[in-house]
Design a protein around this motif. Structure first.
Motif, PDB file in Angstrom:
ATOM      1  N   LEU A  50      66.893  44.952  25.560  1.00 41.99           N
ATOM      2  CA  LEU A  50      68.237  44.881  26.138  1.00 41.99           C
ATOM      3  C   LEU A  50      68.347  45.752  27.381  1.00 41.99           C
ATOM      4  CD1 LEU A  50      70.363  44.953  22.853  1.00 41.99           C
ATOM      5  CD2 LEU A  50      70.230  43.053  24.473  1.00 41.99           C
ATOM      6  N   THR A  51      67.769  46.947  27.323  1.00 40.69           N
ATOM      7  CA  THR A  51      67.813  47.840  28.474  1.00 40.69           C
ATOM      8  C   THR A  51      67.025  47.257  29.639  1.00 40.69           C
ATOM      9  OG1 THR A  51      68.027  49.755  27.013  1.00 40.69           O
ATOM     10  CG2 THR A  51      67.298  50.173  29.271  1.00 40.69           C
ATOM     11  N   ALA A  52      65.868  46.681  29.331  1.00 37.92           N
ATOM     12  CA  ALA A  52      65.047  46.081  30.382  1.00 37.92           C
ATOM     13  C   ALA A  52      65.748  44.902  31.038  1.00 37.92           C
ATOM     14  CB  ALA A  52      63.704  45.642  29.796  1.00 37.92           C
ATOM     15  N   ARG A  53      66.620  44.248  30.301  1.00 37.27           N
ATOM     16  CA  ARG A  53      67.374  43.118  30.860  1.00 37.27           C
ATOM     17  C   ARG A  53      68.579  43.575  31.667  1.00 37.27           C
ATOM     18  NH1 ARG A  53      67.600  38.545  26.004  1.00 37.27           N
ATOM     19  NH2 ARG A  53      65.331  38.286  25.757  1.00 37.27           N
ATOM     20  N   GLY A  54      68.790  44.874  31.773  1.00 40.01           N
ATOM     21  CA  GLY A  54      69.850  45.384  32.629  1.00 40.01           C
ATOM     22  C   GLY A  54      71.132  45.749  31.928  1.00 40.01           C
ATOM     23  N   HIS A  55      71.148  45.760  30.600  1.00 34.55           N
ATOM     24  CA  HIS A  55      72.358  46.140  29.857  1.00 34.55           C
ATOM     25  C   HIS A  55      72.391  47.658  29.699  1.00 34.55           C
ATOM     26  CE1 HIS A  55      73.388  41.996  29.061  1.00 34.55           C
ATOM     27  NE2 HIS A  55      72.151  41.774  28.638  1.00 34.55           N
ATOM     28  N   ALA A  81      70.659  50.841  21.884  1.00 39.55           N
ATOM     29  CA  ALA A  81      70.741  50.652  23.331  1.00 39.55           C
ATOM     30  C   ALA A  81      71.938  51.376  23.937  1.00 39.55           C
ATOM     31  CB  ALA A  81      70.814  49.163  23.663  1.00 39.55           C
ATOM     32  N   GLY A  82      72.737  52.041  23.085  1.00 33.87           N
ATOM     33  CA  GLY A  82      73.903  52.758  23.591  1.00 33.87           C
ATOM     34  C   GLY A  82      75.065  51.846  23.930  1.00 33.87           C
ATOM     35  N   LEU A  83      75.022  50.604  23.449  1.00 28.94           N
ATOM     36  CA  LEU A  83      76.075  49.641  23.734  1.00 28.94           C
ATOM     37  C   LEU A  83      77.195  49.758  22.696  1.00 28.94           C
ATOM     38  CD1 LEU A  83      73.730  46.612  24.483  1.00 28.94           C
ATOM     39  CD2 LEU A  83      74.686  48.240  26.126  1.00 28.94           C
ATOM     40  N   ILE A  84      78.317  49.117  22.977  1.00 31.57           N
ATOM     41  CA  ILE A  84      79.484  49.140  22.084  1.00 31.57           C
ATOM     42  C   ILE A  84      79.529  47.826  21.338  1.00 31.57           C
ATOM     43  CG2 ILE A  84      81.990  49.402  21.953  1.00 31.57           C
ATOM     44  CD1 ILE A  84      81.815  50.718  24.780  1.00 31.57           C
ATOM     45  N   ALA A 113      80.041  40.755  28.687  1.00 31.05           N
ATOM     46  CA  ALA A 113      79.255  39.731  29.360  1.00 31.05           C
ATOM     47  C   ALA A 113      78.164  39.172  28.464  1.00 31.05           C
ATOM     48  CB  ALA A 113      78.623  40.310  30.621  1.00 31.05           C
ATOM     49  N   LEU A 114      78.081  39.689  27.215  1.00 28.85           N
ATOM     50  CA  LEU A 114      76.972  39.294  26.353  1.00 28.85           C
ATOM     51  C   LEU A 114      77.445  39.054  24.928  1.00 28.85           C
ATOM     52  CD1 LEU A 114      73.885  38.969  25.819  1.00 28.85           C
ATOM     53  CD2 LEU A 114      73.822  41.437  25.386  1.00 28.85           C
ATOM     54  N   VAL A 115      77.002  37.926  24.362  1.00 25.60           N
ATOM     55  CA  VAL A 115      77.199  37.628  22.954  1.00 25.60           C
ATOM     56  C   VAL A 115      75.833  37.567  22.297  1.00 25.60           C
ATOM     57  CG1 VAL A 115      78.014  35.956  21.254  1.00 25.60           C
ATOM     58  CG2 VAL A 115      79.324  36.333  23.345  1.00 25.60           C
ATOM     59  N   LEU A 116      75.609  38.436  21.317  1.00 25.85           N
ATOM     60  CA  LEU A 116      74.407  38.341  20.495  1.00 25.85           C
ATOM     61  C   LEU A 116      74.739  37.494  19.275  1.00 25.85           C
ATOM     62  CD1 LEU A 116      72.751  41.889  20.418  1.00 25.85           C
ATOM     63  CD2 LEU A 116      71.902  39.830  21.546  1.00 25.85           C
ATOM     64  N   THR A 117      73.854  36.572  18.929  1.00 26.93           N
ATOM     65  CA  THR A 117      74.127  35.651  17.827  1.00 26.93           C
ATOM     66  C   THR A 117      72.810  35.171  17.245  1.00 26.93           C
ATOM     67  OG1 THR A 117      75.374  33.667  17.215  1.00 26.93           O
ATOM     68  CG2 THR A 117      74.291  33.638  19.360  1.00 26.93           C
ATOM     69  N   ASP A 118      72.880  34.185  16.366  1.00 30.25           N
ATOM     70  CA  ASP A 118      71.664  33.556  15.860  1.00 30.25           C
ATOM     71  C   ASP A 118      71.825  32.048  15.949  1.00 30.25           C
ATOM     72  OD1 ASP A 118      73.356  32.903  13.787  1.00 30.25           O
ATOM     73  OD2 ASP A 118      72.364  34.150  12.290  1.00 30.25           O
ATOM     74  N   GLY A 119      70.906  31.321  15.350  1.00 28.40           N
ATOM     75  CA  GLY A 119      70.877  29.886  15.551  1.00 28.40           C
ATOM     76  C   GLY A 119      71.972  29.104  14.878  1.00 28.40           C
TER      77      GLY A 119
END
Length: 575
Positions: A50-55, A81-84, A113-119
């Motif tokens: 996630l950090t490498a992707r710029g988040h 990743a320190g995200l909320i 700007a990001l939604v984490l989800t599954d299939g």
């Protein structure tokens, strides 16, 4: 000393290792286990990706998952990743559009700007394959694997003051409101739960509550991680299909602690047969928390009586009080004897004071929810004067302490009004959370008597009556109003009174209309049940300014003093 929940997760991974972790049951027979050490390894790799992707730390990430280990993996990754994290529900029974609408409203409110989800989660909301909600990009958590390894992870630049969660209120389909929970709030509240309830690394917890609700997330999921205890979980849908599964898993794993709302204990009491009871062993239970909706002494007594044959000890019940605005726990009542309700005079409660009954005719049984959690303070405020209420008086419950959240996301005025409460005549530096709930302190313990607001609390969710009314009124004739309210005693959990022009609608059509309204409201708001009463048009109680008087409507219905033309789901009297 651990100051963030990432510190806690790392500590638990080091102390529990591969031996303890979380097992999730997707069905009564299918389960998957992952150790705390495995969650830690995966989180390091996922967070590095996630950090490498710029988040960057401090961004909000929506977590849109069905219950399961995939959600827990995503939560770990977000924290590392320190995200909320902003967890959201992805299924709403037979109304998938409602879940999607809520998701998009939360995306807009949080500016994520990001939604984490599954299939499967987005499909559950009615989206086409490859589709996405408006306003954010979608990443499946499984695609995080492989881009970065755990060795490349570095701890995020966060402190106790950094936000960990946006806990969106689990109310109606109105605009969601995000409660800002810091890492410090989270650590403080988990420590308070540990001290109050006694969960340790040797404990074994079991539960099924929603992972996006404060009680399910903080009290059921994160608490065993905090303590390093073994945890067994299943989904709300599995429990609702088979309430016995909850008790069977407690028996199988010799669980020491569980948590649930009042309705769940009542449901098990009614549905478990004598034959099924004989299969259970609940003797290992040490702490059975009941909260998220009003605690009824009669429910606890009935459950204790029913399951005594299975080894259940009624002393294990722990009535508790809390809310998202305090991260979770405010009070908990641990007893050396079974819960013994406080019997008070009903007229006194109506007058705002707790008195011993003058007779047995009109009494109210109230359950103590215990003293404030360690390091926290409760004050009772006279709603009329703003002064500290006299001892024995009922007033608004105010809370101070390290678990009180940081306010509402992007709502400074509402944050000041709710989180900036003060008592008249006392130091303005002492700021309190105004809960909107009514209660009193009895020998230092909190007793809940009701609520100032018209919120309907059912299964741990806060439903706004005006939203239920709007749904109902879409079926009614123009100009016909309705009033929704919380049920009483053994009556349906939610009641609805609606006006109809009975002179123009035959009885058989009214019956079909009542069923249509009931089905739509139950489905849209995921209610366990709904009682409906139709009254003559123009007779719904209102103020002089035209506002519906919900409490008066409920009272008049209980006294059979409404112009009722049809009643479905209510007994003859609500009393």
């Amino acid at each position: 000393m651990s100051t963030t929940f990432v510190d806690i997760m790392m500590r638990t991974a080091a102390t529990a290792g591969e031996d303890r972790g979380i097992r999730f049951y997707s069905s009564p027979t299918d389960s998957e286990f992952r150790s705390y050490a495995a969650f830690d390894r995966q989180a390091r790799a996922d967070a590095a990706t996630l950090t490498a992707r710029g988040h960057a730390a401090g961004e909000v990430v929506i977590l849109a998952f069905d219950p399961g280990l995939a959600f827990i993996r995503a939560l770990y990754a977000t924290f590392y990743a320190g995200l909320i994290a902003a967890p959201v529900p992805v299924a709403a029974m037979r109304q998938p559009g409602a879940a999607l609408g809520r998701l998009e409203a939360i995306i807009a409110d949080s500016r994520s700007a990001l939604v984490l989800t599954d299939g499967t989660a987005l499909a559950a909301m009615g989206l086409e394959p490859g589709g996405a909600p408006a306003g954010a990009t979608v990443t499946q958590v499984t695609t995080l694997a492989g881009e970065a390894d755990a060795a490349s992870w570095t701890p995020p630049p966060i402190t106790a003051r950094s936000l960990a969660l946006l806990q969106y209120t689990s109310g109606s389909t109105g605009t969601p409101k995000g409660v800002m929970v810091s890492h410090g709030n989270l650590v403080a509240n988990e420590a308070a739960i540990t001290a109050a309830v006694g969960i340790s690394a040797a404990s074994r917890t079991m539960g099924w509550l929603p992972h996006y609700h404060d009680m399910g997330l903080v009290g059921q999921l994160l608490q065993p991680i905090f303590a390093g205890a073994d945890s067994v979980l299943t989904s709300p849908s599995q429990f609702l299909r088979r309430p016995l599964l909850w008790l069977r898993l407690i028996s199988q794993y010799r669980s020491t602690h569980t948590v649930g709302p009042d309705f769940a204990y009542g449901l098990c009491t009614r549905l478990v047969t004598d034959e099924q009871l004989a299969e259970l062993d609940l003797s290992a239970l040490e702490g059975v928390i009941t909260g998220a909706e009003p605690v009824r002494g009669s429910t606890l007594a009935a459950f204790s009586d029913r399951f005594a044959a299975a080894g259940f000890d009624g002393r294990a019940f722990i009535p508790a009080y809390g809310m998202a605005e305090t991260t979770l726990l405010v009070t908990a009542s641990v007893r050396s004897a079974p819960v013994d309700p406080i019997r008070v005079d009903a007229a006194g409660v109506e007058a705002g004071e707790l008195h011993e009954p003058t007779s047995d005719d009109r009494v109210v049984d109230l359950v103590s929810c215990g003293p404030p959690a360690e390091g926290h303070e409760i004050a009772i405020m006279d709603p009329a004067s703003g002064l500290r209420a006299a001892e024995g008086a009922i007033g608004e419950i105010l809370v101070r302490g390290p678990s009180v959240a940081q306010g509402y996301w992007d709502r400074p005025e509402e944050t000041e009004r709710v989180f900036g409460g003060t008592l008249v005549g006392e130091s303005g530096d002492r700021r309190y959370l105004r809960t909107g709930d009514l209660g009193s302190l009895v020998d230092g313990e909190l007793v809940i008597t009701g609520r100032i607001k018209d919120l309907i609390i059912i299964r741990g969710r806060n439903l706004y009556p005006q939203d239920l009314e709007t749904t109902a009124e879409s079926f009614l004739q123009s100009g016909c109003l309705s009033a929704a309210f919380e049920g009483l005693g053994s009556q349906p959990a939610v009641g609805l009174v609606a006006e109809v022009d009975a002179a123009r609608v035959p009885l058989d059509e009214l019956e079909r209309l009542a069923e249509a309204v009931r089905r739509r409201v139950v489905d849209e708001y995921t209610l366990p049940e709904l009682g409906i009463a139709f009254i003559r048009k123009g007779t719904l109680p209102r103020t002089t300014s035209g506002k519906v008087q919900r409490a008066l409507t409920r009272s008049l219905l209980a006294d059979e003093r409404l112009a009722t033309v049809l009643s479905v789901g209510f007994d003859r009297s609500l009393a």
